[in-house]
Write an enzyme that holds these catalytic residues in place. Structure first.
Site, PDB file in Angstrom:
ATOM      1  N   ASP A 183     -60.783  22.854  46.173  1.00  0.00           N
ATOM      2  CA  ASP A 183     -62.066  23.488  45.864  1.00  0.00           C
ATOM      3  C   ASP A 183     -62.838  23.756  47.153  1.00  0.00           C
ATOM      4  OD1 ASP A 183     -61.440  23.169  43.214  1.00  0.00           O
ATOM      5  OD2 ASP A 183     -62.577  21.305  42.998  1.00  0.00           O
TER       6      ASP A 183
HETATM    7  N1  URA Z   1     -59.109  18.073  42.119  1.00  0.00           N
HETATM    8  C1  URA Z   1     -60.340  18.650  42.175  1.00  0.00           C
HETATM    9  O1  URA Z   1     -61.170  18.441  41.301  1.00  0.00           O
HETATM   10  N2  URA Z   1     -60.608  19.446  43.218  1.00  0.00           N
HETATM   11  C2  URA Z   1     -59.737  19.683  44.233  1.00  0.00           C
HETATM   12  O2  URA Z   1     -60.075  20.400  45.174  1.00  0.00           O
HETATM   13  C3  URA Z   1     -58.478  19.077  44.163  1.00  0.00           C
HETATM   14  C4  URA Z   1     -58.183  18.274  43.089  1.00  0.00           C
END
Ligand code: URA
Length: 253
Positions: A103
């Protein structure tokens, strides 16, 4: 065999049109003779190509590990935000892509390559490659909830999450993971951090799994992917090429 202009662009000398100019100026030689024809076919394994007198090394596949900072997106192009590929701007980035997504606000280990086969092997749900994270959350989970977390949760997808691992992070794990991170622990605040190991990579998975219990992830960082770990000496926002040994280990799994 590949065209000389492609070879030169691939090793990062310039764009296809720039390298055509360099060829015209006589800056490139193949096996000791100056070549001006951009369509000449070269064999990267056998032919010796030089640019301004320096030997070039052609690598078909390139592998980098990035300590992704928050604020950039795991994509090759984005109209608005900086992409993880743009961080590697001093490399020949044309065909590089991130292996999976973190993310925008997640930090940590991101593999970047142009090797589609390796990426597929690491990401395919069938291969069950472990990815571990440290997640700082605003509310601790109860023992019963930890057990449910491990067994698999219904987070609104077609199937429950696969069995996974979760445990409270130790003080050492917290300190070492924050060494090269933007997140800082507030003085006197009792931080709650978990190490989570997943065998799959669904959209916002870690955040949604905690949210299932009303606990919000306030900082998330990926620590490992398969056999590859983010070393505590790689500063946030920095990257390095993988060693031959690391590439081998990733491929062997
Ligand atoms: N899980 C999440 O919620 N975000 C990420 O970036 C990776 C795994």
């Amino acid at each position: 065999m590949l065209r000389l202009d492609k070879y030169l662009a691939d090793v990062g000398i310039g764009t296809r049109s720039e390298v055509k100019k360099y060829l015209k100026y006589g800056l490139v030689s193949v096996n000791g003779s100056i070549v001006k024809d951009s369509s000449l076919k070269v064999d990267p394994k056998k032919d010796k190509v030089t640019y301004k007198g320096e030997d070039l090394l052609y690598q078909e596949y390139r592998y980098y590990i990035l300590n992704k900072p928050a604020g950039c997106v795991s994509a090759t192009k984005d109209g608005l935000s900086q992409t993880v590929i743009e961080i590697l701007k001093n490399e020949p980035t044309r065909d590089l892509f991130p292996v999976g997504r973190l993310d925008k606000d997640t930090e940590g280990l991101l593999l970047i390559t142009n090797d589609g086969k390796l990426a597929h092997n690491l990401l395919s749900p069938k291969k069950h490659v472990d990815k571990s994270y440290i997640a700082f959350v605003d509310k601790a989970l109860e023992e019963k909830q930890l057990l449910e977390f491990k067994q698999g949760l219904d987070i609104g997808d077609e199937t429950p999450t696969l069995p996974c691992e979760i445990k409270l992070a130790t003080e050492n794990e917290i300190i070492s993971s924050l060494n090269n991170a933007s997140f800082k622990i507030c003085e006197g605040k009792n931080e709650i951090a978990y190490i989570v190991v997943l065998k799959e990579g669904r959209y916002h998975q870690v955040k949604r799994m905690f949210e299932h219990f009303g606990s919000t992830v306030i900082y998330l960082k990926r620590l490992t992917m398969g056999n590859l770990s983010l070393s505590p000496t790689l500063p946030i926002g920095q990257y390095r090429a993988l060693t031959d040994e690391e590439i081998q280990i990733l491929k062997e799994r």
